[in-house]
Design an enzyme around this catalytic site. Structure first.
Site, PDB file in Angstrom:
ATOM      1  N   CYS A 131      -1.738  -1.315  -1.377  1.00 41.82           N
ATOM      2  CA  CYS A 131      -1.963  -2.141  -0.193  1.00 41.82           C
ATOM      3  C   CYS A 131      -3.353  -1.887   0.377  1.00 41.82           C
ATOM      4  O   CYS A 131      -3.716  -0.751   0.670  1.00 41.82           O
ATOM      5  CB  CYS A 131      -0.904  -1.870   0.868  1.00 41.82           C
ATOM      6  SG  CYS A 131      -1.193  -2.814   2.391  1.00 41.82           S
ATOM      7  N   ARG A 137       2.352 -14.232  -5.665  1.00 43.15           N
ATOM      8  CA  ARG A 137       1.993 -15.494  -5.027  1.00 43.15           C
ATOM      9  C   ARG A 137       2.341 -16.705  -5.885  1.00 43.15           C
ATOM     10  O   ARG A 137       2.656 -17.775  -5.362  1.00 43.15           O
ATOM     11  CB  ARG A 137       0.505 -15.471  -4.660  1.00 43.15           C
ATOM     12  CG  ARG A 137       0.203 -14.526  -3.502  1.00 43.15           C
ATOM     13  CD  ARG A 137      -1.270 -14.451  -3.203  1.00 43.15           C
ATOM     14  NE  ARG A 137      -2.017 -13.769  -4.255  1.00 43.15           N
ATOM     15  CZ  ARG A 137      -3.337 -13.708  -4.311  1.00 43.15           C
ATOM     16  NH1 ARG A 137      -4.056 -14.319  -3.390  1.00 43.15           N
ATOM     17  NH2 ARG A 137      -3.942 -13.036  -5.273  1.00 43.15           N
ATOM     18  N   GLY A 143      -1.665  -9.905 -11.025  1.00 39.16           N
ATOM     19  CA  GLY A 143      -2.833 -10.587 -10.498  1.00 39.16           C
ATOM     20  C   GLY A 143      -3.104 -11.926 -11.139  1.00 39.16           C
ATOM     21  O   GLY A 143      -3.386 -12.008 -12.338  1.00 39.16           O
ATOM     22  N   PRO A 176       6.273  -7.036  -5.123  1.00 39.85           N
ATOM     23  CA  PRO A 176       6.576  -6.872  -3.700  1.00 39.85           C
ATOM     24  C   PRO A 176       5.468  -7.449  -2.828  1.00 39.85           C
ATOM     25  O   PRO A 176       4.283  -7.215  -3.075  1.00 39.85           O
ATOM     26  CB  PRO A 176       6.680  -5.351  -3.534  1.00 39.85           C
ATOM     27  CG  PRO A 176       5.854  -4.787  -4.652  1.00 39.85           C
ATOM     28  CD  PRO A 176       6.012  -5.749  -5.793  1.00 39.85           C
ATOM     29  N   MET A 177       5.854  -8.211  -1.805  1.00 35.66           N
ATOM     30  CA  MET A 177       4.900  -8.781  -0.856  1.00 35.66           C
ATOM     31  C   MET A 177       5.466  -8.614   0.543  1.00 35.66           C
ATOM     32  O   MET A 177       6.544  -9.128   0.850  1.00 35.66           O
ATOM     33  CB  MET A 177       4.658 -10.260  -1.154  1.00 35.66           C
ATOM     34  CG  MET A 177       3.993 -10.535  -2.490  1.00 35.66           C
ATOM     35  SD  MET A 177       3.770 -12.312  -2.801  1.00 35.66           S
ATOM     36  CE  MET A 177       5.465 -12.776  -3.202  1.00 35.66           C
ATOM     37  N   ALA A 178       4.729  -7.879   1.376  1.00 37.56           N
ATOM     38  CA  ALA A 178       5.186  -7.644   2.742  1.00 37.56           C
ATOM     39  C   ALA A 178       5.301  -8.961   3.482  1.00 37.56           C
ATOM     40  O   ALA A 178       4.419  -9.817   3.403  1.00 37.56           O
ATOM     41  CB  ALA A 178       4.209  -6.723   3.466  1.00 37.56           C
ATOM     42  N   GLN A 181      10.314  -0.028  -2.736  1.00 38.90           N
ATOM     43  CA  GLN A 181       8.932   0.440  -2.688  1.00 38.90           C
ATOM     44  C   GLN A 181       8.638   1.032  -1.307  1.00 38.90           C
ATOM     45  O   GLN A 181       8.937   0.418  -0.285  1.00 38.90           O
ATOM     46  CB  GLN A 181       7.943  -0.691  -2.968  1.00 38.90           C
ATOM     47  CG  GLN A 181       6.513  -0.169  -3.091  1.00 38.90           C
ATOM     48  CD  GLN A 181       5.478  -1.263  -3.253  1.00 38.90           C
ATOM     49  OE1 GLN A 181       5.089  -1.890  -2.280  1.00 38.90           O
ATOM     50  NE2 GLN A 181       5.022  -1.469  -4.486  1.00 38.90           N
TER      51      GLN A 181
END
EC number: 1.3.1.-
Length: 354
Positions: free
Chosen positions: A105, A230, A206, A20-22, A75
């Protein structure tokens, strides 16, 4: 041998998770990647329980998903046990397969209210949240954590054991501390330590951007799954490529036309999901990632950034890929773009809309 794993009775196959990436993993982005293949579990953007439980329209929109995204996890983040339980119940009612608690976060805006990685230094509050949420839902409960709050407070093993005791059924560890943010490198030895400390499935996160990197992490840690965030922004096919390698197939290699098509498809998904101006702005934010490594990528990003209409965006895409296909420099640039793509990938930037 790497193999699928289960979160209770939900099979994660292949054992790859879209992290998940805001501001990134909204329904349009998730659908784009899910259509490419190779994702075993999709996860929503992290959603504020304060917004969700106060009927904020944006928070409700963030919880939408398509059936073909399943299995799908919502999430949530927050610091109040009762609000967290209410939000988890809402996620279950909305059809989510899994509820995931964000304890990673690092954004000051989130941490100062006790949420995100702020929970890593307040374990009594974290325990209260996990027990309250566990009572409120019947679907699986998972957690995503960081190595610790700071380099002096590495406590991911302790947090993982606490989570298991509270009924959490999967732990995902990003091997950086809150203090690190996204600097330096993730410590995957901590993923190994967590995996050895608990009986529930453990996944690592990561710096995984290649097939070789994924397999190396599996070998080094024995973890059940791998999260990619990413890396998927730069290569939407990375999940499919890793799955191909898992099954002994030659990994898929996208053509220039595939890359052109994925940009057009993404823009169409954005326009179907949000107002035109918002879609254009999101395209500006992420489009450059898909052309990293191609000639003229930096100039293309600049051209997209200065576009102000749907037609301008479409014209710049057509011009760019036509130039590359014909072997011509795009806007006078002949070198291959190998620079880092500037984007909203730090939590500090991504959480501005929270």
């Amino acid at each position: 041998m790497t193999k699928p794993f289960k979160i209770r009775d939900i099979e994660i196959n292949p054992p790859l998770i879209l992290s998940p990436m805001a501001g990134v993993t909204d329904v349009a982005f998730r659908c784009l990647l899910k259509r490419r293949g190779g994702i075993g579990l999709t996860v929503s953007e992290f959603i504020s329980v304060e917004g969700l439980t106060r009927n904020n329209p944006k928070s409700w929109r963030q919880m939408r998903f398509h059936e073909y995204e399943r299995p799908f996890a919502v999430q949530i983040f927050g610091a109040q046990p009762e609000r967290m339980r209410m939000a988890a119940e809402m996620a279950q009612e909305a059809g989510a397969d899994i509820v995931d608690i964000n304890c990673g976060c690092p954004a000051p805006k989130v941490v100062k209210h006790g949420g995100g990685s702020g929970l890593l230094r307040d374990l009594p509050r974290l325990e209260a949240i996990l027990r309250e949420v566990r009572k409120g839902i019947t679907i699986p409960l998972t957690i995503k954590i960081r190595a610790g709050y700071s380099d002096r407070e590495i406590n991911c093993v302790e947090v993982a054991r606490l989570a298991e005791d509270c009924g959490v059924e999967h732990v995902a560890l990003h091997g950086r501390t809150r203090e690190q943010g996204y600097r330096g490198f993730a410590n995957w030895d901590l993923v190994r330590q967590v995996k050895e400390a608990v009986k529930i499935p453990v996944s690592g996160s990561g710096d995984v951007t290649t097939i070789e990197g994924a397999f190396q992490r599996w070998r080094e840690t024995g973890c059940d799954g791998i999260l990619i965030g990413r890396g998927a922004m730069m290569n939407p096919w990375i999940f499919r490529q890793i799955e191909d390698a898992l099954h002994g197939r030659e990994p898929f290699q996208p053509t220039l036309e595939d890359k052109r098509a994925v940009l057009l498809e993404y823009f169409e998904l954005l326009r179907d999901d949000m107002p035109e101006i918002a879609a254009i702005n999101r395209m500006k934010q992420l489009a450059g990632h898909f052309t990293k490594g191609l000639p003229g990528g930096a100039r293309f990003r600049t051209a997209i950034y200065h576009s102000h209409s749907v037609q301008e965006i479409l014209d710049r895409i057509e011009e760019y890929f036509t130039a590359i296909a014909q072997g011509r420099p795009y806007m006078g640039e002949e070198t291959t773009d190998t620079s880092d793509v500037p984007a909203l990938t730090s939590c500090d930037a991504l959480c501005e809309a929270v």
